[in-house]
Design an enzyme around this catalytic site. Structure first.
Site, PDB file in Angstrom:
ATOM      1  N   ARG A 157      71.055  31.024 -15.642  1.00 40.66           N
ATOM      2  CA  ARG A 157      71.751  29.744 -15.744  1.00 40.66           C
ATOM      3  C   ARG A 157      71.821  29.264 -17.185  1.00 40.66           C
ATOM      4  NH1 ARG A 157      69.457  27.056 -11.804  1.00 40.66           N
ATOM      5  NH2 ARG A 157      71.175  27.325 -10.346  1.00 40.66           N
ATOM      6  N   ALA A 158      70.797  29.557 -17.988  1.00 44.65           N
ATOM      7  CA  ALA A 158      70.802  29.121 -19.381  1.00 44.65           C
ATOM      8  C   ALA A 158      71.963  29.753 -20.148  1.00 44.65           C
ATOM      9  CB  ALA A 158      69.469  29.468 -20.044  1.00 44.65           C
TER      10      ALA A 158
END
Length: 718
Positions: free
Chosen positions: A275-276
């Site tokens: 997700r980062a």
């Protein structure tokens, strides 16, 4: 409706304003978490953001804000006929910390559903926030069951209500913005990761900037409408820039070099999951669009990392969020941009020259709020006052937003006659998973994960008449209450005749959070043979357990002649860990003073929060070598005073656990005596480990099985 404070009138806080504007440009960034001390314009800036968002096209009369061009096919108010629809401003919906589940997801009219067979659904806050902003002030204090619902809605972009055989589903895509004070406790890791960006805010230490904050606030309170009018031009300019950036966003190119920089940065900082990477890519693209460019550059990736990664690097609740900028620069330098950066066409003089227009690339001036991503987002000038120069100095000021929780001063005990030499603080040993400590009985405290309690969520244990609005229907009990009266009510058809008096509320049992008060012996005997390192490791492990179980914690230390409340009861486990890390040792052991201090603290907390039950954890070897200031009594020995103080706590119904820190071949067993006086169990440092407990239970079961039959020894002999 009151006039909101203008977004462009907020002094300083450039990172906060930039993060909010990037989400206005690209809602796919995923929202903002704002962390900082109280009184730093967190809520003011968030509430002002909605005025800068473009208007929303909606289907006329739809309570769920369906878009006319692409209505939700399963909208509860649908199906919708094609048409032009209407326009309304973007909404900012606030979720109160104490909101109920029905208020968040919506409520079914149970009485109409049973009596009339009508599926009457009243939308909740998730429906109101669709295609807008959902703002949660003090998000770290939100109840766990509401956090679970937010996580589901944020992950799926929809809200599902399944209750008593009635199913409702509607779209719920919103920009999640939360503010929190770290002193009041941390956020669950699952929800923390759902925020795209995070920003640390702190009040300026520059007098000129603080003066300007006060001046503007007083002017706003004297004449809100007039103050807003004076800033209307700047508001219109930023609103137009947001619209232009949104239009430019699909044209922005994210090249292979930028993708490599993003991937290498996330890998280098060892963030979990992917997700980062996705959030950084979206943020860098939004930064380029905000600067009026169609390609992502290295400075966009760098700024995106500073906003998207700090809260994703935390390995445990006691790690301070942050990013090593030197390491970030080294990673990015390994993937230089392929071409030199050209000067932006709309502002040939560059933001530092302060062009008259500024435009979307350089901001309206070359001041601290201009200059694209490195200048804080290119916001309009703030009146040309003395705060302009102060804002330029703000990044150099020390970040003190977490000073009370993350970097407390070492507790300095008062001068004591018999304190003895003070020894330097030692580092805590590695934390471990601890055994389950709980308060006996059934409580009614705040939702948590430690002790049994009557809660709004959990397994159903019975039914009762509702007190106020019915929230959890016990269907079987309701039918049972209505069944004997069907003939008297003239029932003619197949359906039951249900009246309001028949409705029954389900009673449920779950878990509550407790107040875990640590009383830690910091005397000289605890420092022997490096014992204090193991003790701190054990307390740190218990603090980690308290964080996971949503407890409040407090810390009392005793040494020399007195006991000190090192940390008043708080939800900030980080603060307790920081106090513990800097705890010195030395001097005599005033055990009675520590227990009496605990009695005083618990008495006050019982008045403040009577529903939260306490758990006292005394960490000591049981020695008592000083009477200290234990009630001023001088006619008893320190050991007798400690026993008297312990029995006082037991008489008050305080659940206690003694962590026995005694070590070595010769043991006096004084901690066990203290545990008996407190009316609770004693556990050794090794026995505190969860794996040690499993082995202990296995050994006890073996011993019980071996002695269950009187002939067992004869059989073994045979």
């Amino acid at each position: 409706m009151s006039t909101p404070y203008p977004f462009t009138a907020v002094v300083g806080q450039t990172d906060l304003r930039l993060a909010l504007l990037l989400n206005a440009v690209s809602p796919a960034v995923g929202g903002v978490l704002v962390r900082g001390e109280k009184g730093t314009a967190k809520s003011t800036a968030v509430r002002a953001l909605s005025a800068l968002l473009p208007q929303v096209d909606v289907v006329s009369g739809c309570r769920f804000s369906c878009a006319p061009t692409a209505p939700d096919p399963v909208c509860p108010d649908g199906p919708h006929e094609p048409g032009p629809g209407g326009v309304r401003p973007a909404r900012m919906v606030e979720l109160p910390v104490g909101a109920s589940e029905d208020r968040l997801v919506g409520a079914l009219d149970i009485e109409r559903a049973l009596a009339e067979g009508v599926k009457a659904f009243e939308p909740g806050l998730l429906a109101d926030a669709h295609r807008g902003i959902l703002y949660v002030d003090e998000v770290n204090l939100l109840h766990d069951h509401l956090i679970d619902l937010l996580l589901d809605a944020a992950a799926m972009g929809a809200s599902y209500v399944e209750r008593e055989g009635v199913s409702v589903r509607h779209a719920a895509r919103f920009l999640l913005v939360g503010t929190m004070n770290p002193e009041e406790g941390e956020l669950r890791p699952q929800l923390l990761d759902r925020f795209g960006l995070t920003v640390e805010v702190a009040a300026s230490r520059e007098p000129a900037q603080r003066v300007e904050v006060v001046r503007r606030r007083l002017a706003y309170e004297d004449d809100p409408a007039g103050f807003a009018t004076r800033w209307a031009g700047d508001e219109h300019e930023v609103r137009a820039r947001v619209v232009a950036a949104r239009a430019l966003l699909p044209k922005v190119t994210l090249g292979d070099t930028a993708l490599l920089q993003i991937a290498a940065t996330c890998a280098g900082f060892e963030v979990d999951g992917m997700r980062a990477d996705i959030v950084m890519a979206r943020t860098a693209t939004a930064l380029a669009a905000w600067a009026g460019r169609t390609e992502v550059r290295k400075e966009d990736v760098r700024q995106a990392a500073l906003l998207a990664l700090p809260h994703r690097r935390r390995r445990n609740p006691f790690d301070a969020p942050g990013l090593d900028e030197d390491m970030l620069d080294r990673i990015l330098d390994e993937f230089p941009d392929e071409e030199p950066e050209p000067e932006p066409e709309p502002d040939p003089e560059g933001p530092e020259d302060g062009g008259p227009d500024g435009g979307p690339d350089g901001g309206p001036d070359g001041g601290p709020d201009g200059g694209g991503p490195d200048g804080g987002g290119g916001l309009p000038p703030q009146g040309g006052g003395p705060e302009d120069q102060a804002s330029a100095d703000t990044p150099e000021a020390p970040e003190t937003g977490e000073a009370p929780a993350e970097a407390p001063k070492s507790p300095q005990p008062s001068v004591q006659e018999n304190a003895g030499p003070e020894q330097a603080a030692v580092r805590a040993a590695e934390p471990f998973r601890t055994k389950m400590l709980s308060v006996p009985g059934l409580g009614e405290g705040a939702s948590g994960r430690r002790s049994r309690a009557r809660t709004a969520h959990g397994r159903t244990t019975g039914a009762q008449r509702p007190r106020g609005h019915l929230t959890k229907l016990h269907l079987a009990a309701t039918i049972q209450a209505a069944a004997p009266h069907q003939k008297a009510r003239g029932r003619a058809g197949r359906g039951l005749v249900i009246r309001k008096d028949d409705l029954r509320q389900a009673t449920r049992e779950g878990r509550e959070g407790n107040l875990v008060l640590f009383v830690v012996d910091a005397s000289g005997s605890m420092a022997a043979r490096q014992r204090m390192s193991a003790v701190k490791g054990a307390v740190l492990s218990l603090l980690l357990d308290a964080y996971q179980r949503r407890d409040k914690v407090g810390l009392i230390t005793f040494r020399g002649a007195t006991a000190e409340l090192a940390l008043p009861p708080t939800s900030s486990v980080d603060a307790a860990a920081a106090r513990l890390e800097q705890l010195p040792t030395g001097g005599r052991t005033p055990l009675a003073a520590g227990l009496l201090k605990a009695h005083e603290v618990l008495r006050i907390e019982r008045l403040r929060d009577p529903s939260r039950r306490p758990l006292l954890v005394v960490v000591t070897d049981g020695r008592a070598t000083s009477a200290g200031n234990a009630g001023g009594r001088t006619d008893s020995s320190p050991r007798e005073l400690a026993g008297h103080s312990a029995r006082l706590l037991q008489a008050g119904g305080v659940a206690s656990v003694v962590v026995d820190c005694e070590s070595g071949p010769v043991r006096l067993g004084l901690a066990g005596v203290l545990a008996r006086d407190l009316g609770g169990p004693a556990v050794t440092l090794d026995g505190l480990r969860a794996d040690s407990l499993a082995g202990l239970v296995k050994n006890v079961r073996t011993a019980v099985a071996a002695t269950a039959s009187p002939n067992s020894s004869n059989r073994r002999a045979a």
